[in-house]
Structure formats: structure tokens, C-alpha cells
Design a protein around this motif. Structure first.
Motif, short mmCIF file in Angstrom:
data_model
loop_
_atom_site.label_atom_id
_atom_site.label_comp_id
_atom_site.label_asym_id
_atom_site.label_seq_id
_atom_site.Cartn_x
_atom_site.Cartn_y
_atom_site.Cartn_z
N PRO A 32 0.81 -1.22 0.00
CA PRO A 32 0.00 0.00 0.00
C PRO A 32 0.84 1.28 0.00
CG PRO A 32 0.18 -0.82 2.24
CD PRO A 32 0.97 -1.77 1.38
N GLY A 33 2.16 1.18 0.25
CA GLY A 33 2.98 2.40 0.29
C GLY A 33 2.76 3.20 1.56
N ASN A 34 3.35 4.41 1.57
CA ASN A 34 3.17 5.34 2.70
C ASN A 34 3.35 6.76 2.16
OD1 ASN A 34 5.94 6.19 2.85
ND2 ASN A 34 6.47 4.38 4.03
N PRO A 35 3.08 7.80 2.99
CA PRO A 35 3.11 9.17 2.47
C PRO A 35 4.44 9.57 1.84
CG PRO A 35 2.05 9.13 4.61
CD PRO A 35 2.62 7.75 4.38
N CYS A 43 0.08 5.16 -4.81
CA CYS A 43 -0.16 4.24 -3.69
C CYS A 43 -1.53 3.58 -3.89
CB CYS A 43 -0.13 4.98 -2.36
SG CYS A 43 1.49 5.71 -2.02
N VAL A 44 -1.54 2.26 -3.86
CA VAL A 44 -2.75 1.48 -4.11
C VAL A 44 -3.17 0.84 -2.79
CG1 VAL A 44 -3.70 -0.42 -5.45
CG2 VAL A 44 -1.81 0.92 -6.38
N ASP A 45 -4.42 1.00 -2.43
CA ASP A 45 -4.85 0.53 -1.11
C ASP A 45 -5.15 -0.97 -1.10
OD1 ASP A 45 -5.42 0.57 1.52
OD2 ASP A 45 -7.46 1.37 1.29
N ILE A 46 -4.14 -1.75 -1.41
CA ILE A 46 -4.27 -3.21 -1.27
C ILE A 46 -3.12 -3.64 -0.37
CG2 ILE A 46 -4.25 -5.46 -2.44
CD1 ILE A 46 -5.16 -4.01 -4.99
N ARG A 47 -3.45 -4.26 0.75
CA ARG A 47 -2.44 -4.65 1.72
C ARG A 47 -2.18 -6.13 1.68
NH1 ARG A 47 -1.91 -0.51 5.56
NH2 ARG A 47 -3.05 1.15 4.57
N VAL A 48 -0.93 -6.51 1.52
CA VAL A 48 -0.56 -7.91 1.66
C VAL A 48 0.35 -7.95 2.87
CG1 VAL A 48 0.53 -9.89 0.53
CG2 VAL A 48 -0.72 -8.24 -0.83
#
Ligand code: AMP
Ligand code: GLY
Length: 435
Positions: A32-35, A43-48
Motif C-alpha cells: 500500500p505504500g506510505n506518504p 499508492c494502491v490501497d491493497i495490503r498484503v
């Protein structure tokens, strides 16, 4: 080419920063990345990020990311964290025809099962601590009493950095074995343990980019795991790192390549699980030569934050060659400079800490190449960057020599402020002490 990075910490910020410099990138994504990464990648809101113990949930996250990668025609995916690798993210991407840099679930056992790694090393004669493995606490305790202290008790599985207990007394080792095997304090990760000889020496981290057959090593590094200066206190994920680490002389690097990395890659191929990805060799430089402390199946954090600024080769070229089994055709160039990373953490880490404090002073470093602040645990609130984790920022400096790089990193550290900030003040002290 569209490229996707998986993860959200300082290591992934460094990967994104380096990939963003490649001429070959059309579009860069991070999930998901960070600021800190938001200006370099989408940043894509998919969390693995579910621990591998919760397999089904992790598999669901991986499936969502596979679907995203297919939709966006991602030509290369680069995986940061270990749980995703142990959970089979590489197998799932490849099965869907997607190129991905990292080991398969079977190959990632080199990290996710210390029993597997120790047995492999024993089979092919890779130098490492003498050991035995146990599932039953009575036999483990008998072995500990027979061996005496100091001795090291390790959970076989992934335990978020809490799996190794260096024991200075027999009682401490008996308690560690009992906690893991009988009390289940580390869950399934500790149902099988390794008890091993305590090795004396200086540690170093050596990273090999592997394509299943060939490999290339990067500048040898050293990290600082304990929380306090002088390497005192409990272990953390890493409070700082530097490279090159002078303890790893060119002769020792060659020794590690010939006696450790080469035989491991050959054996992984023989097993039918060729190793493609980063082989992180945690090493101990002992009087009897270099020995393996552990392997990891990924880049180190914070070592990645110093290795990316030193790497001159295009990272897309390097990683696609690794995916294609063509590393023998790539020339890798690392700058002869020194790099150092100081972690700014939340006071209290690695135990409880507060978060949500505004971070000030980041603007000054926005356009510098020799001084980069990678974000580890940050979030955004009302347009401001706030603390959101134990390790918050990775202040990374490069310069012609280590002393200058250290001075530059700490001068930047002193210009950044947030409530409850904590850092070690002695990063790279072993190397500076030699000079
Ligand atoms: P590991 O999780 O295996 O990397 O272990 C964490 C830390 O414990 C290492 O970085 C070392 O500082 C220490 N350690 C692990 N195994 C040994 C060993 N056999 N001898 C001495 N120290 C060790
Ligand atoms: N620097 C330690 C680790 O990444 O495991």
C-alpha cells in the motif's frame, strides 16, 4: 513498463526511490505504500501484510493484488516483506503469467523454516553454528544442559524478529525452549525449534541478487539491531545500518560467495526449487572464517535503504535480468562511496509507544540525492505527516567516506523533530573505531 512494489516501510520506500530513477518505467505503483512514496509512485490501497500464520486471509490479499496487476498490465512486481513470500505471492503471480522478483514459497523456506535452512547447510557443508532441532521440550532441555551456555534458542518459523533468543545462562535457554514448545508463546512458528552454538565475532549482512543459477553480491553492510547505543538492550527490526562494512574484506566476500552462496543456489536447484530473489546472508565473521547466522529471503530493512543509494545500475534492468535467468549478462556497478542510515523511532519501541505526532523539518531534504529521508512508519492527517509506527523515518546519507556520511546523516537527524523521537547516536561505530 509498469512496475509494482509490495510493502509499506522504509525498505520499500528505498526500492520505489531507486526504481523511479529508471528510464524504463512508464508507471510505478506501490501497495500500500506510505506518504513518503506518494510523490514517486501511485499508492494502491491493497495490503498484503497478514502474517503467514493466517494463510487464508493472506491468500485473499494476494488474490486481490494479482487481479490489480493483471488490470494494470504490470510488467514487474518487486516484493518487500517476508510474510508475502512465505505465503506464496510469487507462485500466485507466476501462475497468472505475471513477472515477479522474489523466491517461491518453497524457495522462501530458506527464511521461513530455520530447520530447513540448517539441514540444507549441513548437507552441503555451508559453515554455520553447530545445532540440533526439536519439537519436544524434554529432549531440547536435555541437549541444552549437555551443551551449556552461552547458547542460542530459535523458533524455526517466522516470528517478526522475536524468534532468536541469545541465552547467557542454561536457565534462560531452558525457559526459552519451554516458552516456545510448551507455552506456544510464538504460536506455530515456535513448535519446532533450533538450538545452536553461540558464535563469537562481528556480524555483517551480504545481499545476493539471484536468478536461480547466477548471482551478484551488493556492497557488504552492517546493521544495528539492539535499541540502545553500544548494541545494548532488546533487539529491534534495525536501528541503523551502513555500508561498506570493513569487517567484510574483499577476501571474506569471496569466501562467502564460494562457500555459502554458490553451494546454497546449487542445492536449491537440485531440490527443484531454484532460488530467484534476494538471498540475505546474515553472517558472523569468526576466527574460523565467515559463518551463517541466518538467511532471509528478501532485502534487509534498513540495509536496503543504504544499498539502493549506492547502486548505480538501473534496478529495472537488474531485476528483470534476475527474473529471466540472465544475471550473467548484467554488469552491476556500486558507487565506491559510503552510506549510512539512522532510524528515527518512537520512544518506547520495540515495546509500547505512542503515535500520531506531527513530524517537522522534512521539507529541507526534498531535492537532495546525497541525503534522503525514507519513510517507515508515517501517515498523513490534515495535510501533515505524522508518526504511525515504531520505526518512523530512515535518514540516509552518502558521501565519499563513512565519517562524512555519518556526520551528514546526524546533522539531518537534528533538523527533524517530532514528540517522543528516539535514535541511536552511534551508528557505524564499529567501522569508525577501526579507522
Ligand atoms: P536471527 O533472527 O537468527 O538473525 O538472530 C538475531 C540475532 O541474534 C542475530 O543478529 C545475532 O546477533 C544473534 N544470534 C543469532 N544466532 C546467533 C549465534 N548462533 N551466535 C551468536 N549470536 C547469534
Ligand atoms: N536488518 C534486519 C532485517 O531486515 O531482518
Amino acid at each position: 513498463m509498469n512496475v509494482l512494489v509490495v510493502g509499506k516501510g522504509g525498505r520499500e520506500h528505498a526500492l520505489v526511490w531507486k526504481l523511479a530513477q529508471s528510464q524504463r518505467i512508464d508507471k510505478l505503483y506501490v501497495a500500500p505504500g506510505n506518504p513518503g512514496m506518494a510523490s514517486l509512485a501511485e499508492c494502491v490501497d491493497i495490503r498484503v501484510d497478514t502474517p503467514v500464520a493466517k494463510r487464508e486471509k493472506l491468500a485473499g490479499e494476494i488474490d486481490r493484488l494479482v487481479a490489480f496487476a493483471q488490470e494494470q498490465q504490470i510488467g514487474l512486481t518487486v516484493v518487500g516483506p517476508d510474510d508475502a513470500l512465505a505465503g506464496g505471492i510469487v507462485d500466485r503471480f507466476r501462475a497468472s503469467g505475471l513477472a515477479i522478483f522474489g523466491p517461491t514459497e518453497a524457495a522462501a523456506r530458506i527464511e521461513s523454516s530455520k530447520v530447513f535452512a540448517k539441514e540444507l547447510m549441513e548437507r552441503v557443508g555451508v559453515p554455520t553454528a553447530r545445532h540440533q532441532s526439536f519439537t519436544d521440550s524434554q529432549t531440547a532441555c536435555a541437549y541444552i544442559r549437555e551443551q551449556g551456555a552461552p547458547i542460542v534458542v530459535k523458533a524455526s518459523g517466522l516470528a517478526a524478529g522475536k524468534g532468536a533468543v541469545v541465552c547467557h545462562s542454561v536457565d534462560q535457554a531452558l525457559a526459552a525452549a519451554h516458552d516456545m514448545l510448551d507455552e506456544g508463546t510464538l504460536g506455530g512458528a515456535g513448535h519446532h525449534i533450533v538450538v545452536e552454538e553461540y558464535m563469537v565475532g562481528e556480524e555483517a549482512s551480504l545481499f545476493a541478487i539471484c536468478d536461480g543459477e547466477h548471482f551478484i553480491t551488493l556492497t557488504p553492510a552492517q546493521d544495528h539491531k539492539p535499541i540502545y547505543d553500544g548494541d545494548k538492550g532488546p533487539n529491534t527490526g534495525g536501528m541503523g545500518a551502513y555500508a561498506p562494512a570493513p569487517v567484510m574484506t574483499p577476501a571474506l566476500v569471496r569466501e562467502a560467495e564460494e562457500r555459502i552462496i554458490r553451494p546454497v543456489l546449487d542445492e536449491m536447484r537440485r531440490l527443484g526449487t531454484p532460488y530467484q530473489g534476494v538471498l540475505y546472508c546474515g553472517l558472523m565473521c569468526t576466527e574460523a572464517g565467515v559463518k551463517v547466522v541466518e538467511f532471509n529471503a528478501r532485502f534487509g530493512d534498513p540495509e536496503c535503504q543504504i544499498l539502493m543509494p549506492l547502486l548505480k545500475t538501473d534496478l529495472v534492468d537488474l531485476l528483470t535480468a534476475a527474473c529471466d535467468g540472465l544475471l550473467d549478462q548484467v554488469q552491476v556497478e556500486c558507487a565506491p562511496d559510503a552510506a549510512v542510515c539512522v532510524i528515527l523511532a518512537s520512544d518506547g519501541y520495540p515495546q509500547a509507544y505512542e503515535k500520531g505526532f506531527e513530524i517537522r523539518g522534512l521539507e529541507a531534504f526534498a531535492d537532495r540525492d546525497d541525503l534522503v529521508v525514507f519513510h517507515a512508519g508515517t501517515a498523513q492527517r490534515n495535510g501533515r505527516v505524522i508518526t504511525d509506527g515504531g520505526r518512523v523515518l530512515c535518514v540516509t546519507a552518502t558521501d565519499a567516506d563513512l565519517q562524512a556520511a555519518v556526520a551528514k546523516a546526524y546533522s539531518a537527524v537534528d533538523q527533524i523533530a517530532f514528540d517522543n523521537a528516539y535514535c541511536r547516536r552511534d551508528i557505524a561505530y564499529r567501522a569508525l573505531g577501526r579507522a
